[in-house]
Design a protein around this motif. Structure first.
Motif: not given
Length: 476
Positions: A350-368
């Protein structure tokens, strides 16, 4: 609220009595036979116009279709079994649904229902004391879903308070928060020795509100004052039980947020953004100078009521456990046998977990995410706090993603949770190497949803509070 199961069984009974097939009834109301079958199985709620078409085709009044009484004893048994199979307790058993065929006897259904009631009794007995709070929170979440997380009466109170101090929209400053306190007959006092179990302390005798001298980095100083004022405006007394405590907390937080993000101004911004297909929680955050979490909460308050968009909200700790959750878009959160979601682990995909693996913390993370209930689009951000990192997410069903900025994302994952093979069961190779060779020590998860103390406000040391007031009371 209409009972779709009872209405569906009544439609089936009347259709059968009149010798009509699914095709016949579907033709009469202008619907496909499969759609009629879905209605008869109680899988879809009917609007008034659809009820009128069914009633006309079957030669009965709408009131007869809406009767709360099951049409037959057999129908009552089938409805009870269907409800049981749709509940969280049955889902937790991991059993496949039992088809309601004619060959399934009435006695067999009664036996199954008796077993289900006994399982419920055992679960309730085990959860009676430690799980009181979880039960109360589950009920509160259901009531919030029924009203789309929108409290019209609290929005009106917020608008009246804004008018009283001349606030006409935009960010609510600390000066205006102070003006609100003065308008309500309070003075603000900053104390360095506020009891650790409190957010603020209100001295009703002397008209004082005490707030912390030093704010934590993740706290909005306006929110603490507004929450204290909201509790006073709403006339909250000491809660009688945990359910009332949670209800008060929701109302207080809602009114405080409605003061920070005014309804009329926010709806104007959101409506224009929807017309431009540029909806974004960030824009609401920036327009009112609030935290992302506050903006996300206000979005869920207003999106369904004013924009017609069903949504879900998640706040998830970096460990993967749910801290807060709300939905009215039929997304399926992980639950325990009592239907509680707090403390449950969110799927890794889910996006709520995948976002922790994203290096860019400045931009919002979007996912289907392709989930068992359908495909959902979600936007997530990381929010640091003194208790660790949390992700805050707002999502909606695929059909409504077209209104949001970030809908063109290429991030897409599939989740089959609660199927354990999705992410809860280690891959076979990894399991074969480590099975029986590891013994982790679990970190206990402290939660707001704990048992109600025998006296006093929940989680507050009353003696500390009274001693504090004695120290700070103005001299006679």
């Amino acid at each position: 609220m209409l009972d779709s199961l009872t209405i569906g069984r009544r439609i089936r009974q009347l259709r059968t009595e009149r010798g009509l097939t699914l095709d016949d009834l579907g033709t009469a109301i202008g619907r496909a036979p499969s759609q009629v079958s879905v209605v008869e199985n109680g899988r879809r709620e009917l609007k008034l116009g659809e009820l009128q078409r069914f009633a006309s085709a079957l030669g009965v009044g709408v009131q007869q279709l809406m009767s709360a009484e099951p049409p037959t004893e057999r129908a009552a048994l089938e409805i009870a079994l269907e409800r049981a199979q749709r509940g969280p307790l049955f889902a937790s058993l991991g059993l496949p649904p039992l088809p309601l065929r004619k060959s399934l006897s009435d006695d067999a259904i009664r036996t199954i229902l008796s077993l289900h009631r006994e399982l419920e009794r055992v679960h309730n007995e085990r959860a009676a004391t430690p799980e009181e709070a979880r039960r109360a929170n589950t009920q509160l979440r259901q009531s919030m879903r029924a009203r789309h997380n929108y409290f019209a009466e609290l929005e009106q109170q917020a608008a009246a308070l804004h008018a009283a101090v001349g606030h006409r929209g935009g960010p609510l400053s600390q000066r205006v928060a102070s003006d609100l306190a003065s308008h309500l007959g309070f003075t603000l006092h900053y104390a360095g020795d506020l009891p650790g179990s409190t957010r603020s302390v209100t001295d009703l005798r002397n008209g004082r509100i005490y707030v912390p001298l030093g704010q934590s980095p993740d706290a909005d100083p306006r929110s603490v004052v507004l929450q204290a004022l909201a509790s006073h405006v709403l006339g909250h007394a000491e809660p009688r039980d945990y359910g009332e405590f949670l209800q008060q907390r929701v109302q207080t937080n809602y009114l405080a947020a409605a003061l920070l993000v005014a309804e009329a101004a926010a709806v104007s911004i959101l409506s224009a953004a929807k017309d431009a297909r540029e909806l974004s929680v960030e824009d609401l955050r920036d327009a009112f100078g609030v935290s992302y979490e506050t903006a996300a909460h206000r979005f869920t308050n207003l999106a369904t009521e004013h924009l017609g968009i069903p949504v879900h909200f998640l706040k998830v700790h970096e460990s993967g456990s749910i801290s807060k959750a709300y939905e009215n878009d039929s997304v399926q959160f992980p639950t325990d046998a009592l239907g509680a979601v707090e403390g449950q682990t969110v799927c890794r995909f889910w996006s709520a977990r995948r976002v922790f693996d994203v290096e860019d913390r400045f931009s919002p993370y979007h996912q289907y995410t392709d989930k068992p209930a359908g495909t959902y689009w979600c936007t997530s951000r990381i929010q640091p706090s003194s208790r660790g990192q949390f992700s805050v997410s707002v999502g909606t069903a695929f059909a409504h993603a077209k209104w949001f900025r970030g809908r063109d994302t290429v991030n897409r994952f599939a989740s089959t949770c609660p199927d354990e093979s999705c992410c809860r069961r280690p891959p076979a190779g990894l399991a074969s190497r480590w099975a029986g060779q590891a013994h982790p020590s679990a970190r206990l998860n402290s939660s707001l949803h704990a048992a109600m103390p025998t006296s006093g406000f929940t989680g507050v040391d009353t003696t500390e509070v009274f001693e504090f007031l004695e120290r700070h009371a103005p001299s006679a």
